[in-house]
Design a protein around this motif. Structure first.
Motif, PDB file in Angstrom:
ATOM      1  N   UNK A 120       1.285  -1.156  -0.083  1.00  0.00           N
ATOM      2  CA  UNK A 120       0.240  -0.406  -0.587  1.00  0.00           C
ATOM      3  C   UNK A 120       0.605   1.315  -0.111  1.00  0.00           C
ATOM      4  N   UNK A 121       1.723   1.212   0.831  1.00  0.00           N
ATOM      5  CA  UNK A 121       2.814   2.593   0.961  1.00  0.00           C
ATOM      6  C   UNK A 121       2.982   2.495  -0.639  1.00  0.00           C
ATOM      7  N   UNK A 181       0.174   3.360  -2.924  1.00  0.00           N
ATOM      8  CA  UNK A 181       0.334   4.953  -2.769  1.00  0.00           C
ATOM      9  C   UNK A 181       1.229   6.085  -3.188  1.00  0.00           C
ATOM     10  N   UNK A 189      -9.078   6.385  -4.490  1.00  0.00           N
ATOM     11  CA  UNK A 189      -8.111   5.665  -4.213  1.00  0.00           C
ATOM     12  C   UNK A 189      -8.009   5.300  -3.778  1.00  0.00           C
ATOM     13  N   UNK A 190      -6.904   6.314  -2.546  1.00  0.00           N
ATOM     14  CA  UNK A 190      -6.033   5.806  -2.218  1.00  0.00           C
ATOM     15  C   UNK A 190      -6.396   5.487  -0.520  1.00  0.00           C
ATOM     16  N   UNK A 191      -8.691   5.634  -0.788  1.00  0.00           N
ATOM     17  CA  UNK A 191      -8.198   5.271   0.676  1.00  0.00           C
ATOM     18  C   UNK A 191      -8.963   3.337   0.164  1.00  0.00           C
ATOM     19  N   UNK A 192      -9.008   3.053  -0.842  1.00  0.00           N
ATOM     20  CA  UNK A 192      -9.422   2.137  -1.783  1.00  0.00           C
ATOM     21  C   UNK A 192      -7.832   0.931  -1.749  1.00  0.00           C
ATOM     22  N   UNK A 193      -6.909   1.933  -1.949  1.00  0.00           N
ATOM     23  CA  UNK A 193      -5.335   1.669  -1.936  1.00  0.00           C
ATOM     24  C   UNK A 193      -5.551   0.825  -0.546  1.00  0.00           C
ATOM     25  N   UNK A 194      -5.779   2.177   0.282  1.00  0.00           N
ATOM     26  CA  UNK A 194      -5.396   2.368   2.099  1.00  0.00           C
ATOM     27  C   UNK A 194      -6.434   0.560   2.404  1.00  0.00           C
ATOM     28  N   UNK A 195      -6.630   0.493   1.863  1.00  0.00           N
ATOM     29  CA  UNK A 195      -8.551  -0.984   2.641  1.00  0.00           C
ATOM     30  C   UNK A 195      -7.305  -2.086   2.745  1.00  0.00           C
ATOM     31  N   UNK A 196      -6.168  -2.157   2.245  1.00  0.00           N
ATOM     32  CA  UNK A 196      -5.329  -3.369   1.953  1.00  0.00           C
ATOM     33  C   UNK A 196      -4.855  -2.922   2.619  1.00  0.00           C
ATOM     34  N   UNK A 197      -3.895  -2.371   3.851  1.00  0.00           N
ATOM     35  CA  UNK A 197      -3.401  -2.322   4.452  1.00  0.00           C
ATOM     36  C   UNK A 197      -4.343  -2.807   6.428  1.00  0.00           C
ATOM     37  N   UNK A 198      -5.882  -1.819   5.543  1.00  0.00           N
ATOM     38  CA  UNK A 198      -6.435  -2.116   6.725  1.00  0.00           C
ATOM     39  C   UNK A 198      -6.591  -3.277   7.695  1.00  0.00           C
ATOM     40  N   UNK A 199      -7.051  -4.571   6.004  1.00  0.00           N
ATOM     41  CA  UNK A 199      -7.099  -5.487   6.273  1.00  0.00           C
ATOM     42  C   UNK A 199      -6.614  -6.412   7.239  1.00  0.00           C
TER      43      UNK A 199
END
Lengths: 89, 89, 89, 89, 89, 89, 89, 89, 89, 89, 89, 89, 89, 89
Positions: free
Chosen positions: N26-27, N30, N58-68
């Protein structure tokens, strides 16, 4: 294994690995800077003194990280406090 | 294993690995700088003396990291303080 | 394992690995420099003598790191002080 | 394991690995130089003799690192001093 | 494990690994040179004889490193001095 | 483990690994050459016969390294001298 | 472990690994060639028959390396001489 | 461990690894070809039928390597001759 | 192994590895920045004072990460609280 | 370890690894194709219906390799013939 | 091994590895940003104050990740709750 | 180790590894597609609705592979049939 | 090893590794974004406020992943529920 | 080792590794998207509201994998069903 074998063994391995690994990046970095310097000389011959001066000062700075590793390697071979301790005990 | 085997074994391995790994980056860096120098000569034939002088001074600096490794490898083979200690004990 | 087996084993392995690993970077670096030289010749035919002279001097310098490794490999096979010590003991 | 097994085993492995690993970089480097030579011929047909001569001299120099490895591999198989020692003992 | 198992085992493994690893780089290098040759033909149709001749001579030189590996692999399978020794003992 | 298990085991593994690893580079190299050939056809339609002829001769040369590996793999499965020896003993 | 377990185990593993690893490079090579073919069609619509014909002949050649691996994998599962030997003993 | 555990264990692992590893390259190759197809459509809208037809035929060919792996994985789970043998013994 | 051997061994290894690994990135980063600086000087000779000032301030900042590693390495060799504890116990 | 532990353990590990590894390439391939599609839309707005239709058909084809892995993972967790066998024995 | 050896050993190793690995990315990231800043200065000399201000604020933000690692390394050496616990017990 | 420890241990490890590895590729793929979308918006502002719609549909498709992994990870933690079996036995 | 040693050991290792590995990607990502921001400032000086605002908001979002890792590392050192459990038992 | 040690140990390791590995992609993704956004702003200042809105969605969507990954890590530390089971038994 006794202490002397262990300390001697890891000192040798670490000394070699430190300088070997530690010389990878400086050589690559210096090669890249040197390559760019030659390109800069070809593009701007009027600034050759500035370019070469900046180049050699910068190379010395990059070289310093290799020297940190060389210093640590020599300390481990010739001035190793752990070895001195175990051969006195 | 006794001490002599251990110290001898790791000295051999480390000497070989040190020079082998330590020669990777200088060769690549020098190759890159040399390639760029040839390009610079083709672009700016008027500055050939400056380019070749800067090139060889720089190559010597890059070569120095390979020489650090070569020095450590030869020390480990022919002037190894740990080996000298264990064969005297 | 006894000392002779150990010292012999690691000498063989290290000799082979040293020359094998140590020949990777010089070959790649020389290939890259050679490729660039051919490009430089195509671009600047008037400077062919200078280019080829600089090329071969530079290649010799890159080749030197391979030769360091070859020297160490042959020392480990034919003039190995550790092996000489253990077969005399 | 006895000495003969050990020395024989590592000689075989090292011989194979040395030539296998040692042929990677020369082949890649030669391929790159060859590819560039063809491009240079296409760009500058007038210099074909110089290009091909420089190419083949350079390839021979790159090939030399592969030959170092081949020499060491054959020494390990057919003229191995460690093997000769252990089968005489 | 007895000697026959060990020597047989490492001979098989080494033969396979040697030719497998040793065929990586030549195939890639030849593919790259071949790709470039086709591009050169498209750019300079007048020099097709020179290009294809240089190409095939160069490919043969690259192929030679694969053949070194193939030779060593077949020696290890069909003319292995270590195997011959252990099955005679 | 007895000899039959060992020799059988390593023959299977080595045969599979040899052809698997040995098919990596030819496939990539052929793909790259093929891709370039299509580009050359698009750029220079007049030379299609020369391009396709050079392409297929070159592909056959690249394919040869895969065939070396296939040969070694089949030898290890169906004509393995080590296996024949151990099942006769 | 007895022989049947060992031979069965390595046959399964090797069959899977062979086809898995052996399908990497053909898929990538074919994808690259296919991508280039589409680009060539877009650039030179007049040569579509030649391009697609060269493409499919070339793809078949690349595919052949995957098929070598598939053949070896199926031989190891359904016509394995080592397995046949150990279940008869 | 008994035979059933071993054969079951390696069948499961190999089935999973085969399809996992075997799906890497086709997905990447197809993605690359698909990306190029979209670019070709944007450049040459007049040839959309030819491009999409070539694309899908080519994708099917790339997909075939994934299907080889899928077939081997399902054979190892549901029609495994080694498993059938060991649960009958 | 007793505590002294363990603590001494890992201190030596960690000190060497820390400075060796820790000098990789700064050297590469500094080389890249230096190369870019020379290019900037060639493009914009009027801003040489600003460029060199920004360069050396930035290099110092990059160098700081190498110095963190050098500090930790020297602490582990000469001011190691764990070693001091175990040699007092 | 008994059979149930072994079969359960490898089923869990393989299921996870299969879907984890198997989702790498499709995600990358789809991302690349999607990125290219957006570029194609920006270049050729007149063909948006064709581009998006080709895109989604192609993405489904790439996605299929991820689904093969997902299917195998779920079979290993919920319909595992090896597990069913060992818990019945 | 007793608890003190274990906790001491892993504290030393982890401290060194943390700062060594943790300094890789910041140094590379800062080098890249610095290189770009010098290029920006050469392109747009009128905005030098803004560029250098943005550069140093950004470098500080990148540096923060190196400082997290340095903090954790020093905590592990000088304020390690696990070590304090085991030397009190 | 008993069954409960083993099954619990591998469930935890696999759950973590699955979601960790499985989130690598989607994040990279989405980042690349997102980056390209922003470029497309800058190039073709008239098609912003189509671009963003295609982008979000495509991102959802890429995200699906991450969700497969998340589903498997949660199944392994909260609805693990192997764990349920071993804690009932 | 007893529980306290194990839990302490893995807590230390995991804390260090988590922050070390977790700081790699944010530092690289931030460096890349920062480098691009400086280029954007040089190209479009009129939008400096927007660029720097977007930059710092975005950097904070990237930084958040490093902070997740830092939080987990500190929890493992100072608020570790597993450690609290084992030192109470 | 008893169950509590094992389950605790792997929970700690897995929690750390999950968030550390899971934050890499994600980093990077992003950072790449953010870098591209700044370039898009510089190229097309008129569309800044659309670009930044698309960017942050879009960043929020990418961030979602980090949040999982963060969710799984916290579940493993504070709501681990396996740990709860073994400390109750």
């Amino acid at each position: 294994m006794e202490s002397i074998s262990i300390i001697g063994m890891v000192s040798i391995i670490t000394a070699g690995v430190t300088i070997a690994v530690g010389s990878i990046a400086p050589a690559i970095g210096e090669g890249k800077a040197l390559a760019q310097a030659l390109l800069a000389i070809a593009q701007q011959p009027d600034e050759i003194p500035t370019i070469t001066r900046t180049l050699f000062v910068g190379l010395a700075m990059v070289e310093s990280t290799a020297i940190y590793c060389f210093v640590v390697a020599l300390i481990l071979i010739f001035a190793n406090p752990f070895w001195n301790y175990v051969i006195q005990v």
